[in-house]
Design a protein around this motif. Structure first.
Motif, PDB file in Angstrom:
ATOM      1  N   LYS A 325     -11.915   3.459   0.779  1.00 17.71           N
ATOM      2  CA  LYS A 325     -10.888   2.897   1.831  1.00 17.71           C
ATOM      3  C   LYS A 325     -11.299   1.664   0.769  1.00 17.71           C
ATOM      4  O   LYS A 325     -10.530   0.641   0.820  1.00 17.71           O
ATOM      5  N   CYS A 332      -6.428  -2.762  -4.148  1.00 16.51           N
ATOM      6  CA  CYS A 332      -4.827  -4.206  -3.832  1.00 16.51           C
ATOM      7  C   CYS A 332      -5.869  -4.870  -4.150  1.00 16.51           C
ATOM      8  O   CYS A 332      -4.597  -6.189  -4.993  1.00 16.51           O
ATOM      9  N   SER A 350      -0.086   1.231  -4.012  1.00 18.37           N
ATOM     10  CA  SER A 350       0.201   1.047  -2.285  1.00 18.37           C
ATOM     11  C   SER A 350      -0.673   1.903  -2.646  1.00 18.37           C
ATOM     12  O   SER A 350      -0.661   3.259  -3.385  1.00 18.37           O
ATOM     13  N   ALA A 376       1.105   4.590   3.614  1.00 19.73           N
ATOM     14  CA  ALA A 376       1.334   2.956   2.877  1.00 19.73           C
ATOM     15  C   ALA A 376       2.193   2.284   2.564  1.00 19.73           C
ATOM     16  O   ALA A 376       2.429   1.602   2.932  1.00 19.73           O
ATOM     17  N   ASN A 379       4.766   1.911   5.881  1.00 13.17           N
ATOM     18  CA  ASN A 379       3.965   0.848   6.280  1.00 13.17           C
ATOM     19  C   ASN A 379       3.777  -0.642   5.941  1.00 13.17           C
ATOM     20  O   ASN A 379       3.388  -1.514   6.763  1.00 13.17           O
ATOM     21  N   GLN A 383      -1.023  -1.536   0.728  1.00 10.27           N
ATOM     22  CA  GLN A 383      -1.930  -1.846   1.435  1.00 10.27           C
ATOM     23  C   GLN A 383      -2.313  -0.379   0.747  1.00 10.27           C
ATOM     24  O   GLN A 383      -2.312   0.970   0.715  1.00 10.27           O
ATOM     25  N   VAL A 385      -4.143   3.361   2.832  1.00  8.64           N
ATOM     26  CA  VAL A 385      -4.111   4.308   3.855  1.00  8.64           C
ATOM     27  C   VAL A 385      -5.130   5.266   3.673  1.00  8.64           C
ATOM     28  O   VAL A 385      -5.094   6.109   2.656  1.00  8.64           O
TER      29      VAL A 385
END
Ligand SMILES: Nc1nc2c(ncn2[C@@H]2O[C@H](COP(=O)(O)OP(=O)(O)OP(=O)(O)O)[C@@H](O)[C@H]2O)c(=O)[nH]1
Length: 395
Positions: A325, A332, A350, A376, A379, A383, A385
């Motif tokens: 992550k 990103c 994403s 992602a 949302n 980003q 996820v």
């Protein structure tokens, strides 16, 4: 005419015929077959010049001035230089201009000095032979290194065998001449006076050097085809099929030795809009830019692949879900901070992250990564996820 001489003359004819036939063979490879055109043409030219050198050398007894004989040695040297250039083209190696121009200067100087009568034909011959050895040693080193980069040392050695034999033969000729025999009765190179053993060796070497050159060309072709089958043409990344094979392998290692790894599934945001606004080739540029950014953000040992369209996938070796992550967040950020085109805003991406231990097989792993990517997007995009988080995508 004694039998030795007539056998030698016949063998010389065989050698000339062989090199001419190989020349034609290389032209067929270069033209109708369109295989490695530049290098194949050079192999053809090297053979042609070799045939010419043999022909001139063959005519040497009729030429008391030794003029043709000296030209034959120089042409022979040039044919070895062209052989070297053919291999350089085949392996896509750049030509060192210093090395190349110094060879040309040396040959020209030797020739001019000979014409001016400053040096004897014997000296020109010795110079030519020494230069042949230097050229062939450089060729051997280059060829072995290039082949060894793609194949085992054994295969590389087999394909270099003819070059080693040529160096040995020329070196032994040089030694033989330098210590034993006076000229002109014993020409340095392949004259009709040479023992027929030498000429038989020459027949074998002509066949060997050309067949190993064909072998080298085919091996290059196999490497290229393998590359094309496993890589995406636009980005040079692994393609989906090759990635899946690697994923299965890594998953089997994980199941057997519990070596952890994680997967990132990535998709450029609003990519259709980029295509519609800036055109398809600008879209391609955005894909290439993203591929480069991905490569920069992960380790050399990680796998990065184009999964299709504007979708990518990354396999992070030895990384847990939380570590994956962090890397995804870094990706990103790096993408949103770099420009891919002057008039366009930075791209956003994403990402869905998943760890090997979350799935029972590679298919489920990919499904979980895809679900996380889906989340992602849902949302708000731009980003990363982690798989296992609550999916909140409402359609
Ligand atoms: N330029 C270019 N476009 C491609 C390539 N492959 C796929 N595409 C286009 O990428 C677009 C993907 O659009 P969508 O799947 O709707 O996704 P998106 O617009 O990125 O929207 P989100 O993923 O929801 O953010 C399609 O228009 C495809 O035609 C490619 O190799 N080059």
């Amino acid at each position: 005419m004694d039998t030795l001489l007539s056998t030698s003359i016949e063998l010389n004819k065989v050698n000339i015929l062989l090199t001419l036939l190989f020349s034609i063979g290389w032209i067929v490879i270069a033209k109708p077959l369109q295989l490695y055109h530049n290098s194949s043409i050079r192999f053809a030219l090297a053979n042609l010049l070799f045939a010419l050198a043999l022909l001139l050398d063959f005519r040497h007894p009729d030429n008391p001035t030794l003029f043709l004989w000296v030209i034959a040695d120089i042409i022979l040297l040039i044919s070895f230089i062209i052989y070297n250039l053919a291999l350089r083209h085949l392996f896509r190696l750049t030509i060192d201009p210093k090395w190349f121009s110094s060879m040309i200067i040396l040959v020209s100087v030797a020739y001019v000095l000979f014409l001016a009568g400053w040096i004897t034909p014997e000296t020109v011959a010795v110079m030519s032979l020494i230069m042949v050895i230097v050229v062939m040693l450089a060729t051997l080193k280059m060829k072995f290194n290039a082949l060894h980069a793609a194949f085992s040392a054994n295969i590389a050695s087999i394909l270099c065998l003819a070059d080693v034999l040529i160096i040995t033969m020329v070196a032994s000729k040089l030694t033989f001449w330098a210590f034993a025999l006076p000229l002109p009765q014993n020409s340095l190179f392949f004259s009709p006076y040479n023992p027929s053993l030498m000429l038989w060796m020459q027949v074998v070497l002509i066949i060997l050097i050309n067949t190993t050159a064909v072998g080298t060309t085919i091996s290059r072709l196999i490497v290229r085809m393998k590359y094309l089958a496993e890589h995406d043409q636009l980005t040079g990344l692994l393609n989906r099929r090759a990635f899946q094979a690697q994923l299965e392998y890594q998953f089997s290692l994980f199941q057997r030795y519990q070596r952890p790894f994680s997967i990132l599934m990535l998709d450029i945001d609003y990519f259709k809009l980029i295509n519609d606004t800036f055109g398809h080739s600008a879209g391609d540029k955005a894909i290439v830019h993203t591929a480069r950014q991905l490569k920069q953000q992960v380790r050399q040992s990680d796998l990065v692949a184009r999964f299709g369209g504007e979708e990518f996938i990354v396999l992070l070796a030895d990384q847990s879900l939380t570590e994956a992550k962090l890397i995804a967040d870094k990706i990103c950020q790096s993408l949103s901070e770099t420009k891919w085109a002057d008039a366009a805003d930075p791209l956003t991406i994403s990402i869905g992250c998943v760890e090997a231990s979350q799935a029972r097989d590679p298919d489920q792993l990919l499904k979980l990564a895809d679900d996380a990517l889906y989340q992602a997007k849902a949302n708000g995009r731009d980003q990363a996820v982690m798989a296992g988080s609550k999916v909140s995508y409402l359609t």
